[in-house]
Design a protein around this motif. Structure first.
Motif, PDB file in Angstrom:
ATOM      1  N   MET A 188       0.833  -1.187   0.000  1.00  0.00           N
ATOM      2  CA  MET A 188       0.000   0.000   0.000  1.00  0.00           C
ATOM      3  C   MET A 188       0.880   1.255   0.000  1.00  0.00           C
ATOM      4  O   MET A 188       2.017   1.212   0.444  1.00  0.00           O
ATOM      5  CB  MET A 188      -0.893   0.009   1.236  1.00  0.00           C
ATOM      6  N   ILE A 189       0.302   2.301  -0.484  1.00  0.00           N
ATOM      7  CA  ILE A 189       1.009   3.574  -0.548  1.00  0.00           C
ATOM      8  C   ILE A 189      -0.003   4.681  -0.219  1.00  0.00           C
ATOM      9  O   ILE A 189      -1.187   4.557  -0.521  1.00  0.00           O
ATOM     10  CB  ILE A 189       1.644   3.769  -1.944  1.00  0.00           C
ATOM     11  N   THR A 190       0.477   5.719   0.422  1.00  0.00           N
ATOM     12  CA  THR A 190      -0.430   6.805   0.795  1.00  0.00           C
ATOM     13  C   THR A 190      -0.547   7.818  -0.345  1.00  0.00           C
ATOM     14  O   THR A 190       0.364   7.943  -1.173  1.00  0.00           O
ATOM     15  CB  THR A 190       0.085   7.552   2.037  1.00  0.00           C
ATOM     16  N   PRO A 191      -1.655   8.551  -0.383  1.00  0.00           N
ATOM     17  CA  PRO A 191      -1.767   9.621  -1.382  1.00  0.00           C
ATOM     18  C   PRO A 191      -0.632  10.645  -1.262  1.00  0.00           C
ATOM     19  O   PRO A 191      -0.154  11.143  -2.279  1.00  0.00           O
ATOM     20  CB  PRO A 191      -3.130  10.250  -1.061  1.00  0.00           C
ATOM     21  N   GLU A 192      -0.186  10.904  -0.047  1.00  0.00           N
ATOM     22  CA  GLU A 192       0.909  11.866   0.148  1.00  0.00           C
ATOM     23  C   GLU A 192       2.204  11.351  -0.481  1.00  0.00           C
ATOM     24  O   GLU A 192       2.939  12.113  -1.109  1.00  0.00           O
ATOM     25  CB  GLU A 192       1.127  12.136   1.647  1.00  0.00           C
ATOM     26  N   HIS A 193       2.480  10.055  -0.311  1.00  0.00           N
ATOM     27  CA  HIS A 193       3.686   9.476  -0.889  1.00  0.00           C
ATOM     28  C   HIS A 193       3.609   9.489  -2.425  1.00  0.00           C
ATOM     29  O   HIS A 193       4.592   9.773  -3.105  1.00  0.00           O
ATOM     30  CB  HIS A 193       3.880   8.060  -0.368  1.00  0.00           C
ATOM     31  N   LEU A 194       2.434   9.198  -2.968  1.00  0.00           N
ATOM     32  CA  LEU A 194       2.248   9.274  -4.423  1.00  0.00           C
ATOM     33  C   LEU A 194       2.515  10.687  -4.931  1.00  0.00           C
ATOM     34  O   LEU A 194       3.190  10.888  -5.947  1.00  0.00           O
ATOM     35  CB  LEU A 194       0.816   8.886  -4.782  1.00  0.00           C
ATOM     36  N   THR A 195       2.001  11.654  -4.214  1.00  0.00           N
ATOM     37  CA  THR A 195       2.224  13.056  -4.585  1.00  0.00           C
ATOM     38  C   THR A 195       3.708  13.379  -4.588  1.00  0.00           C
ATOM     39  O   THR A 195       4.197  14.059  -5.490  1.00  0.00           O
ATOM     40  CB  THR A 195       1.454  13.982  -3.621  1.00  0.00           C
ATOM     41  N   GLN A 196       4.439  12.874  -3.601  1.00  0.00           N
ATOM     42  CA  GLN A 196       5.878  13.125  -3.547  1.00  0.00           C
ATOM     43  C   GLN A 196       6.600  12.550  -4.760  1.00  0.00           C
ATOM     44  O   GLN A 196       7.509  13.179  -5.299  1.00  0.00           O
ATOM     45  CB  GLN A 196       6.476  12.542  -2.259  1.00  0.00           C
TER      46      GLN A 196
END
Length: 77
Positions: free
Chosen positions: A1-9
């Motif tokens: 899983m990955i967070t939306p914040e990490h995807l944004t980064q």
């Protein structure tokens, strides 16, 4: 899983001017809708824009943290 914040980064590392909106489509943190606005897409056709995004997200796509993406790309101008 990955967070939306990490995807944004991930996106901002490759496209610092980007405006990124991430929606967790299913609530399972592996199906996302991305809306990215960046001048990095200027002059590129829709397929090349998606290829650019997939290239940026190659790591979390390859290791399975992202299962599915819907990608919407726009330029600022």
């Amino acid at each position: 899983m990955i967070t939306p914040e990490h995807l944004t980064q991930y996106i901002l590392q490759a496209m610092p001017d980007a405006e990124v909106t991430v929606t967790d489509k299913t609530g399972t943190s592996d199906h996302f809708i991305l809306r990215i606005v960046s001048d990095a897409f200027a002059g590129k056709n829709p397929l090349d824009r998606q290829r650019l995004v997939y290239q940026v997200l190659n790591e979390p796509m390859s290791d399975g943290r992202i299962h599915a993406l819907e990608i919407r790309t726009e330029t600022k101008s």
